[in-house]
Design a protein around this motif. Structure first.
Motif, PDB file in Angstrom:
ATOM      1  N   GLY A 266      -6.219   1.675   4.712  1.00  0.00           N
ATOM      2  CA  GLY A 266      -5.752   0.355   4.304  1.00  0.00           C
ATOM      3  C   GLY A 266      -4.829  -0.317   5.301  1.00  0.00           C
ATOM      4  O   GLY A 266      -4.838  -1.539   5.425  1.00  0.00           O
TER       5      GLY A 266
ATOM      6  N   ALA B  59       0.949   4.272  -2.716  1.00  0.00           N
ATOM      7  CA  ALA B  59       0.739   5.647  -2.259  1.00  0.00           C
ATOM      8  C   ALA B  59       1.857   6.561  -2.752  1.00  0.00           C
ATOM      9  O   ALA B  59       1.609   7.685  -3.213  1.00  0.00           O
ATOM     10  CB  ALA B  59       0.645   5.690  -0.739  1.00  0.00           C
TER      11      ALA B  59
ATOM     12  N   VAL C 261       0.835  -1.203   0.000  1.00  0.00           N
ATOM     13  CA  VAL C 261       0.000   0.000   0.000  1.00  0.00           C
ATOM     14  C   VAL C 261       0.871   1.256   0.000  1.00  0.00           C
ATOM     15  O   VAL C 261       0.563   2.235  -0.698  1.00  0.00           O
ATOM     16  CB  VAL C 261      -0.958  -0.007   1.205  1.00  0.00           C
ATOM     17  CG1 VAL C 261      -1.699   1.319   1.314  1.00  0.00           C
ATOM     18  CG2 VAL C 261      -1.957  -1.156   1.078  1.00  0.00           C
ATOM     19  N   THR C 262       1.975   1.249   0.754  1.00  0.00           N
ATOM     20  CA  THR C 262       2.863   2.410   0.772  1.00  0.00           C
ATOM     21  C   THR C 262       3.485   2.641  -0.598  1.00  0.00           C
ATOM     22  O   THR C 262       3.616   3.792  -1.051  1.00  0.00           O
ATOM     23  CB  THR C 262       3.971   2.234   1.823  1.00  0.00           C
ATOM     24  OG1 THR C 262       3.388   1.993   3.099  1.00  0.00           O
ATOM     25  CG2 THR C 262       4.840   3.470   1.891  1.00  0.00           C
TER      26      THR C 262
ATOM     27  N   SER D  78      -9.861  -0.931   0.248  1.00  0.00           N
ATOM     28  CA  SER D  78     -10.059   0.472   0.623  1.00  0.00           C
ATOM     29  C   SER D  78      -8.949   1.349   0.065  1.00  0.00           C
ATOM     30  O   SER D  78      -9.202   2.491  -0.357  1.00  0.00           O
ATOM     31  CB  SER D  78     -10.149   0.614   2.144  1.00  0.00           C
ATOM     32  OG  SER D  78      -8.934   0.260   2.765  1.00  0.00           O
ATOM     33  N   ALA D  79      -7.714   0.839   0.041  1.00  0.00           N
ATOM     34  CA  ALA D  79      -6.624   1.612  -0.553  1.00  0.00           C
ATOM     35  C   ALA D  79      -6.887   1.854  -2.031  1.00  0.00           C
ATOM     36  O   ALA D  79      -6.713   2.976  -2.532  1.00  0.00           O
ATOM     37  CB  ALA D  79      -5.298   0.878  -0.358  1.00  0.00           C
TER      38      ALA D  79
ATOM     39  N   GLU E  43      -3.751   9.417  -1.298  1.00  0.00           N
ATOM     40  CA  GLU E  43      -2.786   8.358  -1.004  1.00  0.00           C
ATOM     41  C   GLU E  43      -2.563   8.204   0.495  1.00  0.00           C
ATOM     42  O   GLU E  43      -2.279   7.096   0.968  1.00  0.00           O
ATOM     43  CB  GLU E  43      -1.458   8.607  -1.730  1.00  0.00           C
ATOM     44  CG  GLU E  43      -0.720   9.856  -1.307  1.00  0.00           C
ATOM     45  CD  GLU E  43      -1.146  11.107  -2.073  1.00  0.00           C
ATOM     46  OE1 GLU E  43      -0.302  11.999  -2.247  1.00  0.00           O
ATOM     47  OE2 GLU E  43      -2.328  11.185  -2.478  1.00  0.00           O
TER      48      GLU E  43
ATOM     49  N   ALA F 257      -5.492   6.345   1.730  1.00  0.00           N
ATOM     50  CA  ALA F 257      -5.321   4.933   1.384  1.00  0.00           C
ATOM     51  C   ALA F 257      -4.503   4.213   2.444  1.00  0.00           C
ATOM     52  O   ALA F 257      -4.830   3.090   2.853  1.00  0.00           O
ATOM     53  CB  ALA F 257      -4.653   4.810   0.012  1.00  0.00           C
ATOM     54  N   ILE F 258      -3.422   4.840   2.923  1.00  0.00           N
ATOM     55  CA  ILE F 258      -2.614   4.232   3.980  1.00  0.00           C
ATOM     56  C   ILE F 258      -3.379   4.227   5.297  1.00  0.00           C
ATOM     57  O   ILE F 258      -3.366   3.242   6.045  1.00  0.00           O
ATOM     58  CB  ILE F 258      -1.281   4.985   4.145  1.00  0.00           C
ATOM     59  CG1 ILE F 258      -0.442   4.882   2.873  1.00  0.00           C
ATOM     60  CG2 ILE F 258      -0.497   4.430   5.328  1.00  0.00           C
ATOM     61  CD1 ILE F 258       0.857   5.682   2.928  1.00  0.00           C
TER      62      ILE F 258
END
Length: 489
Positions: A244, A100, A96-97, A335-336, A237, A240-241
Motif C-alpha cells: 500500500g 496495520a 495504512v500504518t 491493496s492494504a 499488516e 499491507a504497508i
C-alpha cells in the motif's frame, strides 16, 4: 494546544520515533503497548486534518518546510517539506500504518513490544521519503525502511519468510546502492544535494541507476522477482504497508526525482519504460488470475497496477501524471484493505488457498459487504475511486500514443477476471473444508475496525475524488514539465 505554527513536516516525521522510544521502554503488556502505539496515531491525524490540510496551498508550492544546515561540509541539509503530492502520500502512510497497527493488536503478535517499535520506525522512514527535499535525506528514508521490514518479515513472517526476506533485501539493496552512486555524482557536480539546487543531468548511466532502484521498489516488470515470495512471507499488516505504501516510494521516486532531474534521458528512453509498464500490466493481470491463493492474486495484481502507474507517469502529460499519482493513492488503499481482509480470512479459517475457502458470504453479511465494496472498487467500475484514476491514466496513454492506450485498456479489463475470481472464491464458491471445520465468525470487533478506515476512505474518494486531485494535479504536472518540454523539441 497545537496550532498551525507549532506543527510542521518535521513534527510528522519525528513523532513516530518518539512513540517508538516510549513503546520500547514502557513497562506494559504487549496489548497495552499496542494500544499506546495505536492511540498515538490520533495526533498525526489531528495535525493533518485540523492544522495542515485546511490551509494547505493547492498551487503546487511547498509548505511547512524545515531547511537547516546538517552536514555543511558535504553540502547536505536537513530540508523537508510538503507539496500537494507529498501531503497526500503522508496521509496515505499514516492511514495504512494505523490500520496495520490495529490489525497487529487484534491478532496479538508475539514479542509485541518490538513489533510495534518496528512498525513506527517504518512509518517514520516512509514519511521521510515523501517529504525529503534533499537527495541524501531521500536516500536515508529509502534505505532506512529496509531495516524494520527485514525484521518484520524475517522474524514474524510465514513459512517462506527466510526466502522472501532474503530476496526482497538483495533486490532492494542492490538498487539503492546503484542510486547512491548516482546521487553522489549529481551532488558533487551541483555542489549541493538540495533538490532546489541540483539542476538537471543528461547522464544516461546516472538516469538508469535511479530507474533501476525505483523499478525494483515499485516493482516494475521484469525487476519484480522479490514480490511473490515477499508478499506471501510478510505478516498481513506488513504486506499491507509494503504493497500500500512502500511500493509507492518507487513510483514517487519516478515523479519527484527522475522526471525533473533527467528530462533528456526520460525523453530518450520513455518508450522503453512505457513498454515495460504495459508488459507488466498484462503479465501481472494474467498471472493474478492463475494464482491459487488470496495473497498471490493481490501480489501479482500489484505488479499490474504499478505498471499502470508507471505508464501514466511516462505518458508525460498532465492527465497521465495526475492519474498515476491518484492511482498510487487508490491502489494503496485497496491493496492494504485486500491484504488485511486476506489476513483475517487466513487467521479465522487457517487457510489461504481458494480450494479450502468459499461460501463465506452465508451468514456473514458484514464480511460479504466489505469484500464486495473493496473488490468492486478494485475492478474500477464507474463511480469508484479507482475508475477516476485509471480513466485519467488511460486518457494520458491515448494522448501519448493511441496504440498504447488501446493495449492498456484491454489489459485493464483483465482486472475484472482476477478480482471477480477473488471475490467469488472467498464468498460464493462451494464451501471449502477449512470454512466447514472452523465455522469462522462474522467480520466484527477489532477485525472489522482495522479495515473500516480504509473502506471509508475508498467510499469517500469514490464520491469526491477532487479531494485528492485538486492537491496533486498542479504538483504532479510541474514535475513532468521539463521532460515533456524535451519531448516537444
Amino acid at each position: 494546544m497545537f496550532d498551525v505554527y507549532t506543527v510542521d513536516t518535521t513534527t510528522l516525521l519525528v513523532f513516530p520515533l518518539i512513540i517508538a522510544a516510549l513503546v520500547a521502554i514502557l513497562p506494559l503488556s504487549k496489548e497495552g503497548l499496542g494500544m499506546v502505539a495505536l492511540a498515538a496515531q490520533v495526533l498525526p491525524f489531528y495535525w493533518l486534518l485540523h492544522d495542515i490540510i485546511p490551509d494547505f496551498p493547492t498551487d503546487g508550492s511547498f509548505a511547512y518546510e524545515t531547511n537547516k544546515a546538517w552536514l555543511p561540509d558535504l553540502g547536505v541539509r536537513f530540508h523537508v517539506g510538503m507539496d500537494g503530492l507529498s501531503l497526500v502520500m503522508v496521509c496515505l502512510t499514516v492511514l495504512v500504518t494505523t490500520c496495520a497497527i490495529g490489525y497487529a493488536v487484534w491478532e496479538g503478535r508475539y514479542r509485541g513490544r518490538w513489533y510495534f517499535v518496528l512498525l513506527l520506525l517504518l512509518e517514520s522512514a516512509l514519511i521521510l521519503v515523501f517529504v525529503a527535499r534533499d537527495l541524501i535525506l531521500f536516500y536515508i528514508g529509502f534505505e532506512a525502511m529496509l531495516i524494520p521490514l527485514y525484521f518484520l518479515m524475517g522474524v514474524w513472517g510465514g513459512p517462506l519468510r527466510r526466502r522472501g526476506t532474503l530476496k526482497f533485501i538483495i533486490y532492494t539493496f542492490v538498487g539503492t546502492l546503484l542510486m547512491l552512486v548516482g546521487m553522489i555524482v549529481i551532488g558533487l557536480q551541483a555542489g549541493s544535494f538540495d533538490l532546489t539546487q541540483v539542476g538537471t543531468s543528461s547522464s544516461n548511466w546516472i538516469f538508469f541507476s535511479f530507474v533501476i532502484a525505483f523499478a525494483i521498489k515499485s516493482p516494475l516488470w521484469p525487476l519484480h522477482g522479490w514480490l511473490p515470495d515477499g508478499y506471501r512471507a510478510a505478516p498481513p499488516e506488513v504486506a499491507a504497508i509494503l504493497s500500500g505504501v512502500a511500493s509507492k516510494a518507487g513510483a514517487y521516486g519516478f515523479l519527484r526525482l527522475v522526471l525533473p532531474i533527467f528530462p533528456g534521458p526520460v525523453s530518450d528512453f520513455r518508450w522503453v519504460l512505457v513498454t515495460l509498464a504495459v508488459i507488466g500490466l498484462l503479465y501481472g493481470s494474467l498471472l493474478a488470475f492463475r494464482q491459487p491463493d488470496a495473497r498471490g492474486v493481490i501480489a501479482y495484481s500489484s505488479i499490474a497496477q504499478m505498471g499502470l502507474v508507471t505508464l501514466g507517469i511516462f505518458a508525460l502529460n498532465s492527465q497521465g501524471v495526475t492519474g498515476a499519482a491518484f492511482q498510487m493513492v487508490n491502489h494503496g488503499l485497496l491493496s492494504a484493505a485486500l491484504f488485511l481482509l486476506a489476513g483475517w480470512v487466513a487467521h479465522t479459517t487457517g487457510a489461504d488457498r481458494f480450494s479450502h475457502l468459499g461460501g463465506m458470504a452465508r451468514g456473514r453479511p458484514v464480511l460479504a459487504t466489505t469484500v464486495i465494496i473493496i473488490g468492486i472498487a478494485a475492478l474500477a467500475v464507474p463511480g469508484s475511486n479507482a475508475f477516476a484514476s485509471e480513466f485519467l491514466v488511460l486518457l494520458g496513454a491515448f494522448q501519448a500514443k493511441a496504440a498504447v492506450g488501446v493495449i492498456a485498456s484491454l489489459a485493464v479489463v483483465l482486472a475484472a477476471m482476477y478480482m471477480l475470481r477473488w471475490i467469488s472464491a472467498i464468498l460464493h464458491d462451494r464451501e471449502g473444508d477449512a470454512v466447514g471445520l472452523t465455522n469462522p465468525p462474522e467480520l466484527k470487533g477489532g477485525g472489522f475496525a482495522t479495515v473500516l478506515p480504509l473502506v471509508a476512505a475508498v467510499l469517500a474518494l469514490s464520491f469526491y475524488p477532487y479531494a485528492v486531485t485538486k492537491r496533486i494535479d498542479t504538483s504532479a504536472a510541474k514535475l513532468a514539465v521539463p521532460a515533456a518540454a524535451e519531448v516537444q523539441k
